[in-house]
Design an enzyme around this catalytic site. Structure first.
Site, PDB file in Angstrom:
ATOM      1  N   ILE A  91       0.849  -1.185   0.000  1.00 35.46           N
ATOM      2  CA  ILE A  91       0.000   0.000   0.000  1.00 35.46           C
ATOM      3  C   ILE A  91       0.884   1.234   0.000  1.00 35.46           C
ATOM      4  O   ILE A  91       1.782   1.362   0.836  1.00 35.46           O
ATOM      5  CB  ILE A  91      -0.915   0.023   1.244  1.00 35.46           C
ATOM      6  CG1 ILE A  91      -1.783  -1.232   1.281  1.00 35.46           C
ATOM      7  CG2 ILE A  91      -1.766   1.293   1.268  1.00 35.46           C
ATOM      8  CD1 ILE A  91      -2.456  -1.479   2.617  1.00 35.46           C
ATOM      9  N   CYS A  92       0.660   2.133  -0.930  1.00 29.68           N
ATOM     10  CA  CYS A  92       1.398   3.386  -0.962  1.00 29.68           C
ATOM     11  C   CYS A  92       0.537   4.453  -0.278  1.00 29.68           C
ATOM     12  O   CYS A  92      -0.416   4.970  -0.853  1.00 29.68           O
ATOM     13  CB  CYS A  92       1.716   3.794  -2.396  1.00 29.68           C
ATOM     14  SG  CYS A  92       2.773   5.248  -2.467  1.00 29.68           S
ATOM     15  N   LEU A  93       0.877   4.734   0.961  1.00 32.79           N
ATOM     16  CA  LEU A  93       0.153   5.711   1.768  1.00 32.79           C
ATOM     17  C   LEU A  93       1.198   6.490   2.568  1.00 32.79           C
ATOM     18  O   LEU A  93       1.995   5.886   3.292  1.00 32.79           O
ATOM     19  CB  LEU A  93      -0.833   4.992   2.690  1.00 32.79           C
ATOM     20  CG  LEU A  93      -1.693   5.843   3.599  1.00 32.79           C
ATOM     21  CD1 LEU A  93      -2.590   6.781   2.809  1.00 32.79           C
ATOM     22  CD2 LEU A  93      -2.551   4.953   4.499  1.00 32.79           C
ATOM     23  N   SER A 125       0.750   9.278  -6.464  1.00 32.13           N
ATOM     24  CA  SER A 125       1.666   8.323  -5.832  1.00 32.13           C
ATOM     25  C   SER A 125       1.224   6.897  -6.171  1.00 32.13           C
ATOM     26  O   SER A 125       0.855   6.125  -5.301  1.00 32.13           O
ATOM     27  CB  SER A 125       1.653   8.556  -4.314  1.00 32.13           C
ATOM     28  OG  SER A 125       2.577   7.741  -3.682  1.00 32.13           O
TER      29      SER A 125
END
Length: 165
Positions: A91-93, A125
């Site tokens: 997960i890109c957070l 992102s």
């Protein structure tokens, strides 16, 4: 490790978890091992993930809360999303990155942020370039349609399920 014990005790005392979170618990029943957790989250109401559930795998590093937990979708429960690697579940957070993490945040907050990310993807992102491109082109109808197509035509029935809320 005392911080995670405090969070564990707090979560156990809650009458109910926040919206769209059905479980958040350690994998092991032994309170001596609080390093691996699971959470089942529900897709937000006004998103293409509505009525679907997803399993998150959470690893608490020994340096927590100085560094963030490592959270990813279980390999059998990865949603198509521009900020999720559809192969690994990564997960890109921003808040889950060391440089943006604050020790003030906790597991509940981190999981809630992932639920929010499902509703409000960040195409700047991306981990999925194709889905990100649709959002960059402001084609949310195509984005939502593609997600629904994947969810309904390629379900992973053990961990993604239709839920009655």
């Amino acid at each position: 490790m005392s911080r995670i014990i405090k969070e564990y005790n707090h979560i156990r005392k809650l009458n109910a978890l926040p919206d769209n979170m059905t479980t958040l618990h350690p994998v092991s029943n032994a309170t001596s091992d609080l390093s691996n957790w699971h959470s089942i989250i529900l897709g937000p109401k006004d998103s293409p993930y509505h009525n679907k559930s997803f399993l998150l795998e959470i690893h608490i590093p020994t340096e927590y809360p100085s560094i963030p937990p490592v959270i990813k979708f279980n390999k059998n429960s990865i949603p198509p999303h521009c900020n999720v690697n559809f192969t690994t579940g990564e997960i890109c957070l921003n808040i889950l990155k060391n440089e943006n993490w604050s020790p003030v945040w906790n597991l509940l907050y981190s999981v809630q942020a992932i639920i929010q990310l499902l509703a409000y993807p960040d195409p700047s992102s991306p981990l999925n370039i194709d889905l990100s491109r649709l959002l960059t082109l402001k084609d949310s109808k195509a984005y939502n349609s593609l997600i629904k197509y994947y969810l309904y035509n390629f379900p992973k029935p053990e961990l993604i399920c239709d839920c009655e809320i």
